[in-house]
Scaffold this motif. Structure first.
Motif, PDB file in Angstrom:
ATOM      1  N   ILE A   1      16.251  -2.247  10.774  1.00 10.93           N
ATOM      2  CA  ILE A   1      15.024  -1.773  11.427  1.00 10.93           C
ATOM      3  C   ILE A   1      14.008  -1.326  10.376  1.00 10.93           C
ATOM      4  N   ALA A   2      14.491  -0.676   9.322  1.00 10.20           N
ATOM      5  CA  ALA A   2      13.584  -0.238   8.251  1.00 10.20           C
ATOM      6  C   ALA A   2      12.916  -1.443   7.602  1.00 10.20           C
ATOM      7  N   GLN A   3      13.689  -2.506   7.388  1.00  7.15           N
ATOM      8  CA  GLN A   3      13.102  -3.723   6.799  1.00  7.15           C
ATOM      9  C   GLN A   3      12.051  -4.333   7.726  1.00  7.15           C
ATOM     10  N   GLU A   4      12.356  -4.382   9.013  1.00  4.48           N
ATOM     11  CA  GLU A   4      11.404  -4.950   9.965  1.00  4.48           C
ATOM     12  C   GLU A   4      10.151  -4.089  10.064  1.00  4.48           C
ATOM     13  N   THR A   5      10.319  -2.784  10.010  1.00  2.00           N
ATOM     14  CA  THR A   5       9.179  -1.869  10.061  1.00  2.00           C
ATOM     15  C   THR A   5       8.285  -2.063   8.839  1.00  2.00           C
ATOM     16  N   THR A   6       8.908  -2.206   7.673  1.00  2.00           N
ATOM     17  CA  THR A   6       8.152  -2.464   6.441  1.00  2.00           C
ATOM     18  C   THR A   6       7.352  -3.763   6.570  1.00  2.00           C
ATOM     19  N   GLN A   7       8.006  -4.813   7.069  1.00  2.00           N
ATOM     20  CA  GLN A   7       7.333  -6.097   7.238  1.00  2.00           C
ATOM     21  C   GLN A   7       6.170  -5.983   8.225  1.00  2.00           C
ATOM     22  N   LEU A   8       6.368  -5.234   9.294  1.00  2.25           N
ATOM     23  CA  LEU A   8       5.308  -5.060  10.286  1.00  2.25           C
ATOM     24  C   LEU A   8       4.124  -4.313   9.685  1.00  2.25           C
ATOM     25  N   LYS A   9       4.402  -3.240   8.964  1.00  7.70           N
ATOM     26  CA  LYS A   9       3.321  -2.486   8.325  1.00  7.70           C
ATOM     27  C   LYS A   9       2.556  -3.354   7.335  1.00  7.70           C
ATOM     28  N   GLN A  10       3.307  -4.149   6.566  1.00  2.74           N
ATOM     29  CA  GLN A  10       2.668  -5.034   5.599  1.00  2.74           C
ATOM     30  C   GLN A  10       1.787  -6.065   6.298  1.00  2.74           C
ATOM     31  N   ALA A  11       2.294  -6.647   7.408  1.00  2.00           N
ATOM     32  CA  ALA A  11       1.532  -7.666   8.127  1.00  2.00           C
ATOM     33  C   ALA A  11       0.253  -7.091   8.716  1.00  2.00           C
ATOM     34  N   VAL A  12       0.343  -5.888   9.305  1.00  3.18           N
ATOM     35  CA  VAL A  12      -0.841  -5.256   9.884  1.00  3.18           C
ATOM     36  C   VAL A  12      -1.848  -4.920   8.798  1.00  3.18           C
ATOM     37  N   PHE A  13      -1.355  -4.348   7.701  1.00  3.94           N
ATOM     38  CA  PHE A  13      -2.245  -4.015   6.589  1.00  3.94           C
ATOM     39  C   PHE A  13      -2.924  -5.261   6.038  1.00  3.94           C
ATOM     40  N   GLU A  14      -2.115  -6.309   5.847  1.00  4.28           N
ATOM     41  CA  GLU A  14      -2.643  -7.545   5.280  1.00  4.28           C
ATOM     42  C   GLU A  14      -3.736  -8.145   6.158  1.00  4.28           C
ATOM     43  N   ASP A  15      -3.488  -8.156   7.470  1.00  2.99           N
ATOM     44  CA  ASP A  15      -4.477  -8.695   8.406  1.00  2.99           C
ATOM     45  C   ASP A  15      -5.792  -7.927   8.309  1.00  2.99           C
ATOM     46  N   LYS A  16      -5.707  -6.598   8.293  1.00  5.55           N
ATOM     47  CA  LYS A  16      -6.919  -5.772   8.208  1.00  5.55           C
ATOM     48  C   LYS A  16      -7.607  -5.944   6.856  1.00  5.55           C
ATOM     49  N   LEU A  17      -6.802  -6.020   5.788  1.00  8.55           N
ATOM     50  CA  LEU A  17      -7.375  -6.151   4.455  1.00  8.55           C
ATOM     51  C   LEU A  17      -8.137  -7.474   4.309  1.00  8.55           C
ATOM     52  N   ILE A  18      -7.526  -8.577   4.771  1.00  9.33           N
ATOM     53  CA  ILE A  18      -8.193  -9.876   4.637  1.00  9.33           C
ATOM     54  C   ILE A  18      -9.482  -9.907   5.434  1.00  9.33           C
ATOM     55  N   LYS A  19      -9.488  -9.308   6.625  1.00 15.70           N
ATOM     56  CA  LYS A  19     -10.734  -9.245   7.416  1.00 15.70           C
ATOM     57  C   LYS A  19     -11.801  -8.444   6.680  1.00 15.70           C
ATOM     58  N   MET A  20     -11.377  -7.337   6.055  1.00 13.81           N
ATOM     59  CA  MET A  20     -12.325  -6.536   5.281  1.00 13.81           C
ATOM     60  C   MET A  20     -12.853  -7.310   4.084  1.00 13.81           C
ATOM     61  N   LEU A  21     -11.949  -8.026   3.392  1.00 12.28           N
ATOM     62  CA  LEU A  21     -12.362  -8.791   2.219  1.00 12.28           C
ATOM     63  C   LEU A  21     -13.333  -9.911   2.605  1.00 12.28           C
ATOM     64  N   ASP A  22     -13.087 -10.562   3.753  1.00 15.71           N
ATOM     65  CA  ASP A  22     -13.984 -11.629   4.215  1.00 15.71           C
ATOM     66  C   ASP A  22     -15.401 -11.109   4.437  1.00 15.71           C
ATOM     67  N   LYS A  23     -15.503  -9.892   4.975  1.00 13.97           N
ATOM     68  CA  LYS A  23     -16.832  -9.303   5.224  1.00 13.97           C
ATOM     69  C   LYS A  23     -17.472  -8.810   3.925  1.00 13.97           C
ATOM     70  N   ARG A  24     -16.645  -8.223   3.079  1.00 16.22           N
ATOM     71  CA  ARG A  24     -17.173  -7.584   1.868  1.00 16.22           C
ATOM     72  C   ARG A  24     -17.573  -8.603   0.804  1.00 16.22           C
ATOM     73  N   TYR A  25     -16.814  -9.712   0.730  1.00 17.84           N
ATOM     74  CA  TYR A  25     -17.075 -10.712  -0.313  1.00 17.84           C
ATOM     75  C   TYR A  25     -17.244 -12.089   0.339  1.00 17.84           C
ATOM     76  N   PRO A  26     -18.440 -12.397   0.829  1.00 12.42           N
ATOM     77  CA  PRO A  26     -18.658 -13.679   1.516  1.00 12.42           C
ATOM     78  C   PRO A  26     -18.443 -14.867   0.579  1.00 12.42           C
ATOM     79  N   THR A  27     -18.056 -15.989   1.184  1.00  6.79           N
ATOM     80  CA  THR A  27     -17.733 -17.198   0.428  1.00  6.79           C
ATOM     81  C   THR A  27     -18.829 -18.242   0.588  1.00  6.79           C
ATOM     82  N   LYS A  28     -19.288 -18.793  -0.531  1.00  8.21           N
ATOM     83  CA  LYS A  28     -20.203 -19.926  -0.514  1.00  8.21           C
ATOM     84  C   LYS A  28     -19.449 -21.140  -1.036  1.00  8.21           C
ATOM     85  N   ILE A  29     -19.407 -22.198  -0.232  1.00  4.86           N
ATOM     86  CA  ILE A  29     -18.685 -23.420  -0.604  1.00  4.86           C
ATOM     87  C   ILE A  29     -19.697 -24.476  -1.013  1.00  4.86           C
TER      88      ILE A  29
END
Length: 490
Positions: free
Chosen positions: A454-482
């Motif tokens: 359960i501790a391992q699954e909780t760690t993975q869940l926290k990481q996934a939630v954090f990662e999702d929020k972080l990537i959304k923040m990074l997309d807004k903060r650092y826009p991409t020009k292709i």
């Protein structure tokens, strides 16, 4: 195997952690083939970080080899395209660039001594337990990259690693207990699936026109360009055998197969001839360009085409966007010919007429009408007290992996996840072109004792939630020009 990768690729590569590894030093050497239709060295810019084509080439090539090994050597360019390997590679280096922007803000650096120490510790360059300059140089040659560029990539990875090492996901006892409770819940559920096949989606013309009137500003023409074009053929020059052999000797590193094996002159002679012709014809194209500017010659023909038409490369369209009426672009290669373009006229975008927009309007309206009718039918089922009384053959948990017919495996997974992440005893769960009306008939709670798991699954869940929020923040903060066509699409 391909199908599994497509369904699960977000778990394979869509993470910030892979962006801090990027395969450097992992020993992968190999190249799939692709074409952007552009020769520019910078393919994109993320925030303040430019993404160099050589870095993308290396990441794509190494990913190609990695997946090729998983598929036991059966990966080809068509399968790589089907898997979306091009955009997977781009997403990795885009995410790394976003992390590097953040590292810049935090003042995270890697010293020369840290870089040298890390380089000497990479096992791929080790011989008898010591760093081997010969192996290192061979690796660079095989990957067609300079030591300066390779070490810059390694430094970037180390900086990104320093940043992500600051993130911590150890769960608290309270968080572990919450997850234990959630995993111990099981529901006896009755459900009915409503599919698009059950819906009569005939479109009423009056309703369609009404929808277009309300949304017509969304249906715009593309800018139209009237251009005069001057082509300079490259086939007028016939190189001698001596020239062909000399050119091949000087440039044979450019003629390799997907396994990075040099191709013989006999295998690539026709390509070498074209390359020589392009090189020799460049002066003719420049002379024609000057003559055209001085009105000594006319263009080859005049055409009217939409912006970004594939007749011209994205790079040439960038040049056209930077010139004024009656100005001429410098010659560039398109399909083994040089082309210069004069801008005659540009018609800006406008709202399409109903007739012009109708195929697009029908497509959009059909989708909206289908969604509305699916919702209405699902509501009818939910209100019928005689339905949703028979539970599924066994209780469902948040970890259930059953395929719940007529849903496929992925849809079943989405249904279960949505069922356990809302607090409604009955309701409607939306899936693409489907609805699931459900009613929870009873619920049980089972005590789970495996705290370590359960501790391992909780760690993975926290990481996934954090990662999702972080990537959304990074997309807004650092826009991409292709800067090249064919990247960044999902």
């Amino acid at each position: 195997m391909i199908g599994w990768m497509q369904q699960n690729n977000k778990y394979l590569v869509w993470t910030i952690w892979i962006a801090t590894i990027a395969f450097i030093g992992a020993g992968f050497v190999g190249w799939g083939s692709y074409s952007f239709g552009s020769n520019r060295s910078t393919i994109a810019k993320v925030g303040n970080i430019e993404i160099d084509k050589s870095k993308f080439d290396m990441t794509y090539g190494q990913m190609y080899t990695y997946y090729n090994s998983l598929l036991q050597g059966e990966l080809d360019d068509e399968k790589a395209k089907e898997m979306g390997l091009l955009n997977q590679a781009f997403k990795i280096i885009k995410t790394q660039a976003q992390l590097l922007n953040l590292a810049d803000e935090f003042g995270i650096i890697v010293s020369d001594s840290e870089l040298a120490n890390q380089l000497q510790q990479l096992e791929i360059f080790s011989k008898n337990g010591q760093f081997s300059r010969e192996i290192y140089d061979d690796y660079l040659k095989a990957n067609r990259i300079t030591s300066k560029n390779f070490e810059a990539m390694l430094r970037d990875e180390m900086r990104a690693n320093k940043l992500t090492s600051l993130f911590r996901f150890e769960p608290s006892p309270f968080e572990i207990n919450i997850i234990k409770t959630a995993l111990g819940i099981s529901n006896n559920v009755a459900f009915e699936v409503i599919t698009a096949e059950q819906i009569n989606n005939t479109i009423d013309e009056d309703e369609l026109k009404k929808y277009w009137e309300e949304t017509k500003t969304q249906y715009l023409t593309k800018p139209l360009y009237t251009l005069e074009i001057l082509w300079t053929d490259t086939k007028g020059y016939t190189p001698t055998q001596e020239e062909i052999e000399a050119y091949y000797r000087e440039n044979n590193h450019n003629y390799i197969d997907t396994n990075n094996t040099p191709l013989s002159l006999d295998e690539v002679k026709h390509i070498v001839v074209k390359d020589i012709q392009i090189q020799k014809s460049k002066r003719d194209a420049q002379i024609n360009y000057v003559k055209w500017k001085n009105e000594e010659i006319n263009g080859t023909k005049q055409i009217t085409i939409e912006e970004n038409n594939e007749l011209l490369t994205p790079e040439i369209w960038e040049d056209i966007a930077s010139i004024q009426t009656n100005e001429i672009t410098k010659p560039k290669i398109v399909n083994n010919k040089y082309v210069s373009v004069k801008l005659i006229n540009k018609k800006d975008i406008r709202v399409m007429t109903y007739k012009e927009a109708k195929p697009l309007v029908v497509k959009d309206y059909e989708k909206i009408a289908l969604e509305q009718k699916l919702d209405a039918l699902a509501q009818e089922i939910l209100k019928d007290t005689n339905r949703l009384q028979k539970p599924y053959q066994k209780p469902l948990t948040i970890q259930s992996v059953d395929t719940l017919s007529p849903l496929n495996h992925q849809e079943s997974f989405q249904f279960v996840q949505k069922l356990f992440t809302n607090n409604q005893e009955q309701g409607i769960i939306s899936l693409p072109d489907k609805r699931v009306a459900y009613r929870i008939l009873s619920q049980q709670l089972t005590q789970i004792e495996d705290d370590e798991s359960i501790a391992q699954e909780t760690t993975q869940l926290k990481q996934a939630v954090f990662e999702d929020k972080l990537i959304k923040m990074l997309d807004k903060r650092y826009p991409t020009k292709i800067y090249v066509k064919g990247l960044g699409s999902e």
